[in-house]
Scaffold this active site. Sequence first.
Site, PDB file in Angstrom:
ATOM      1  N   SER A 180     100.543 -61.174 -87.338  1.00 38.31           N
ATOM      2  CA  SER A 180     100.095 -61.695 -88.628  1.00 38.31           C
ATOM      3  C   SER A 180      98.658 -62.189 -88.515  1.00 38.31           C
ATOM      4  CB  SER A 180     100.992 -62.860 -89.062  1.00 38.31           C
ATOM      5  OG  SER A 180     100.708 -64.000 -88.268  1.00 38.31           O
ATOM      6  N   LYS A 181      98.083 -62.458 -89.664  1.00 36.58           N
ATOM      7  CA  LYS A 181      96.710 -62.957 -89.695  1.00 36.58           C
ATOM      8  C   LYS A 181      96.617 -64.293 -88.962  1.00 36.58           C
ATOM      9  CE  LYS A 181      93.167 -64.404 -93.023  1.00 36.58           C
ATOM     10  NZ  LYS A 181      92.501 -65.167 -91.979  1.00 36.58           N
ATOM     11  N   ARG A 182      97.693 -65.078 -89.060  1.00 37.06           N
ATOM     12  CA  ARG A 182      97.700 -66.379 -88.393  1.00 37.06           C
ATOM     13  C   ARG A 182      97.536 -66.251 -86.866  1.00 37.06           C
ATOM     14  NH1 ARG A 182     102.684 -68.830 -89.424  1.00 37.06           N
ATOM     15  NH2 ARG A 182     102.788 -67.416 -91.203  1.00 37.06           N
ATOM     16  N   ASP A 228      93.918 -65.820 -86.241  1.00 35.92           N
ATOM     17  CA  ASP A 228      93.162 -67.068 -86.442  1.00 35.92           C
ATOM     18  C   ASP A 228      93.375 -68.011 -85.256  1.00 35.92           C
ATOM     19  OD1 ASP A 228      92.329 -66.049 -88.816  1.00 35.92           O
ATOM     20  OD2 ASP A 228      93.744 -67.185 -90.050  1.00 35.92           O
TER      21      ASP A 228
END
Length: 520
Positions: free
Chosen positions: A262-264, A267
């Site tokens: 996921s994008k998380r 990040d």
Amino acid sequence: MVQTPVRVRFAPSPTGPLHIGGVRTALYNYLFARQHGGKMIFRIEDTDSTRFVPGAEEYIIESFKWLGIKFDEGVGIGGDFGPYRQSERRDIYKKYVDQLLQNGSAYLAFDTPDELNAKRAEVPNFQYDASTRMEMRNSLTLPKDEVQDLVSSGAQYVVRFKIEPGREVHVRDLIRGDVVVNSSVLDDKVLYKSVDQLPTYHLANIVDDHLMQVSHVIRGEEWLPSAPLHVLLYEAFGWQDTMPAFAHLPLLLKPDGKGKLSKRDGDKLGFPVFPLEWHDPQSGAISSGYRESGYLPEAVINFLALLGWNPGSDQELFTMQQLVELFDLSRCSKSGARFDFMKGWWFNREYLLQKTDEQLAPDFVELLKANGVTAEPSRAAQVIGMMKQKVVEYTDGQSGQTKKRNISFISDLWPLCDFFFIAPQEFDAEDKFIRKNWKETTATEMTQLAEQLEKVENFSIEGMKAVIDPWVEQTGLRPWNAWRICLVGKGQGPDMYELAAFLGKEETLSRMRHAIDTLK
Ligand code: GLU
């Protein structure tokens, strides 16, 4: 045997930036098409107007331009099967919806959202299907004239696919083999909505794949649950003989392999999940991209190619042309591919090192400029040559610890190379290297070294060596670390002769004088 002619498509919905998994899907389609001398179509699936995000289509096009993935037909290119943007194909879909209504494969449903919610509250795990459809308000349960009245009075309806229960549906998948699903688990999917007179994804996708003569549907695993419905739709239209072959690619997993990427994750661990930087038009938030983070497109392609496919050998570095030759859907894995972003660093380093220092110089010049330094490309190239084999520190996103890795990006060079262009002004009294190597006698020794250097006429590595090496021999001094403090300001940098030759006589002596005065 591959069904020919090969026609594949990449069909994103413009709902935001393209995820890196979507890039891999497009890449595999591209490799497959090229290998078989086929065509690759770029279709925009924008029938869900509520999810439309301005700029997304342009973003997707620019991403592929950067990566070197070229389409043969589609939005922005043209072709014989256009238009290629689904929102421009309304009339086409209407005809096919009517066909399904006429042959009894679909029906109109008038249930309002409130009615559906009431039913959901009443029936646990409610699903609109053969077991419940006769309790609902639709053209199967209402008298014919009432249906007609409702439609002509402008009542809103949806068209639902009438799925016969108890059938075995076979999805023939080139990666997963024969996937069998019982039709009883499927619901009567909405195919069309009167409110916007647009089909849903499923109908538009099937109709377009058929009309555009798509031979192979290569897409992410997340679409596998829709595939049985798609197979049934081909049958309902009577198109089973020209149904494309399916290949559902393995999921991209988090770096630790536990769950979907996921994008998380990006990040948190510090890697992009989008090809290009994305500026969210609503929130203004900026998400990092591979391009802006300093990745080379060849490295991204190579990295993604091996996430779910393997060549059956130990070889890891491939050009696009080699990938086109070797790619094989039957060598794609069924199980998820762990997104090892550090491997991405490795690939980038390999591709950086394939370039000459001169080829890398322009990007380094830009980086220097961003840090307030103006440098000639030839000077920048020299620094790259001296420093590209060094290691750089980074913060590990998982543990928060400072770790070291090889230089993998041009941007890694700045914190390591500032002293080539900016003379050290202050010297950190707490710095271990300085404390250890600057003693009471050091200022005097450096003054002597400066006197020797003063004598050097040809200030090249060889020219300096010829004077300094004998002097070192004769005096027994070990001037290197202190000299490093003078020129660098800390315990870093290349070979001292190399550095001094780069700086030149005047700058070298001026840095030495400044250090001697300051540190005494
Ligand atoms: N529009 C779908 C997407 O956003 C296409 C799925 C498919 O390839 O069938 O990925």
